[in-house]
Design a protein around this motif. Structure first.
Motif, PDB file in Angstrom:
ATOM      1  N   VAL A  17     -19.723 -44.399  16.572  1.00 27.21           N
ATOM      2  CA  VAL A  17     -18.176 -45.372  15.978  1.00 27.21           C
ATOM      3  C   VAL A  17     -16.829 -44.875  17.323  1.00 27.21           C
ATOM      4  CG1 VAL A  17     -16.455 -45.672  14.534  1.00 27.21           C
ATOM      5  CG2 VAL A  17     -18.532 -45.482  13.639  1.00 27.21           C
ATOM      6  N   PRO A  18     -16.366 -45.600  18.308  1.00 25.72           N
ATOM      7  CA  PRO A  18     -15.996 -45.307  19.332  1.00 25.72           C
ATOM      8  C   PRO A  18     -14.294 -44.959  18.539  1.00 25.72           C
ATOM      9  CG  PRO A  18     -16.243 -48.296  18.801  1.00 25.72           C
ATOM     10  CD  PRO A  18     -16.573 -47.492  18.200  1.00 25.72           C
ATOM     11  N   VAL A  19     -13.744 -44.148  18.863  1.00 29.98           N
ATOM     12  CA  VAL A  19     -12.627 -43.404  19.158  1.00 29.98           C
ATOM     13  C   VAL A  19     -10.966 -43.515  19.542  1.00 29.98           C
ATOM     14  CG1 VAL A  19     -11.212 -41.489  18.949  1.00 29.98           C
ATOM     15  CG2 VAL A  19     -13.994 -40.791  18.719  1.00 29.98           C
ATOM     16  N   PRO A  20     -10.382 -44.938  18.944  1.00 33.12           N
ATOM     17  CA  PRO A  20      -9.416 -45.031  19.875  1.00 33.12           C
ATOM     18  C   PRO A  20      -8.690 -44.420  20.718  1.00 33.12           C
ATOM     19  CG  PRO A  20      -9.211 -45.558  16.937  1.00 33.12           C
ATOM     20  CD  PRO A  20     -10.679 -44.298  17.322  1.00 33.12           C
ATOM     21  N   GLY A  21      -8.757 -44.801  21.417  1.00 35.15           N
ATOM     22  CA  GLY A  21      -7.987 -44.121  22.843  1.00 35.15           C
ATOM     23  C   GLY A  21      -8.495 -42.843  23.430  1.00 35.15           C
ATOM     24  N   GLU A  22      -9.829 -42.753  23.134  1.00 37.28           N
ATOM     25  CA  GLU A  22     -11.140 -42.564  23.554  1.00 37.28           C
ATOM     26  C   GLU A  22     -12.315 -43.068  24.530  1.00 37.28           C
ATOM     27  OE1 GLU A  22     -10.535 -38.663  24.297  1.00 37.28           O
ATOM     28  OE2 GLU A  22      -8.791 -38.893  23.178  1.00 37.28           O
ATOM     29  N   ALA A  25     -16.263 -40.773  27.263  1.00 36.84           N
ATOM     30  CA  ALA A  25     -16.880 -39.822  27.982  1.00 36.84           C
ATOM     31  C   ALA A  25     -16.336 -38.201  27.072  1.00 36.84           C
ATOM     32  CB  ALA A  25     -16.474 -39.402  29.005  1.00 36.84           C
ATOM     33  N   TYR A  26     -15.580 -39.145  25.557  1.00 33.81           N
ATOM     34  CA  TYR A  26     -15.763 -38.550  24.584  1.00 33.81           C
ATOM     35  C   TYR A  26     -16.572 -38.654  23.778  1.00 33.81           C
ATOM     36  CZ  TYR A  26     -12.923 -36.865  20.693  1.00 33.81           C
ATOM     37  OH  TYR A  26     -13.698 -36.248  19.346  1.00 33.81           O
ATOM     38  N   SER A  27     -17.326 -39.824  23.500  1.00 32.33           N
ATOM     39  CA  SER A  27     -18.329 -39.684  22.929  1.00 32.33           C
ATOM     40  C   SER A  27     -19.616 -39.053  23.539  1.00 32.33           C
ATOM     41  CB  SER A  27     -18.652 -40.949  22.702  1.00 32.33           C
ATOM     42  OG  SER A  27     -18.134 -41.751  21.801  1.00 32.33           O
ATOM     43  N   GLN A  28     -19.255 -39.226  24.800  1.00 33.40           N
ATOM     44  CA  GLN A  28     -20.389 -38.457  25.072  1.00 33.40           C
ATOM     45  C   GLN A  28     -20.850 -36.590  25.669  1.00 33.40           C
ATOM     46  OE1 GLN A  28     -20.796 -39.489  29.415  1.00 33.40           O
ATOM     47  NE2 GLN A  28     -22.339 -41.424  28.732  1.00 33.40           N
ATOM     48  N   ARG A  29     -19.291 -35.553  25.678  1.00 31.21           N
ATOM     49  CA  ARG A  29     -19.560 -34.474  25.551  1.00 31.21           C
ATOM     50  C   ARG A  29     -19.606 -34.238  23.899  1.00 31.21           C
ATOM     51  NH1 ARG A  29     -14.452 -35.892  27.752  1.00 31.21           N
ATOM     52  NH2 ARG A  29     -13.425 -35.542  26.040  1.00 31.21           N
TER      53      ARG A  29
END
Length: 56
Positions: A17-22, A25-29
């Motif tokens: 689930v994508p994080v709003p505003g990120e 790269a955030y999901s990859q971390r």
């Protein structure tokens, strides 16, 4: 501490689930953090020894 299979499945589902505003790269971390935790453990009370990696 061992995690039940349902917790691992829920975690994997939440990573999709994508994080709003990120960005991506955030999901990859977060995925890298999960894999690192599964590979080396969190330390804590475990009696098993984990190999240490060099910090980047």
């Amino acid at each position: 501490m061992d995690a039940p299979a349902k917790q691992i499945a829920d975690l994997a589902a939440n990573l999709c689930v994508p994080v709003p505003g990120e960005g991506v790269a955030y999901s990859q971390r977060m995925v890298a953090l999960l894999i690192d935790g599964l590979r080396y453990g969190a330390g804590g009370q475990s009696t098993a020894t984990s190999p240490r990696r060099n910090s980047m």
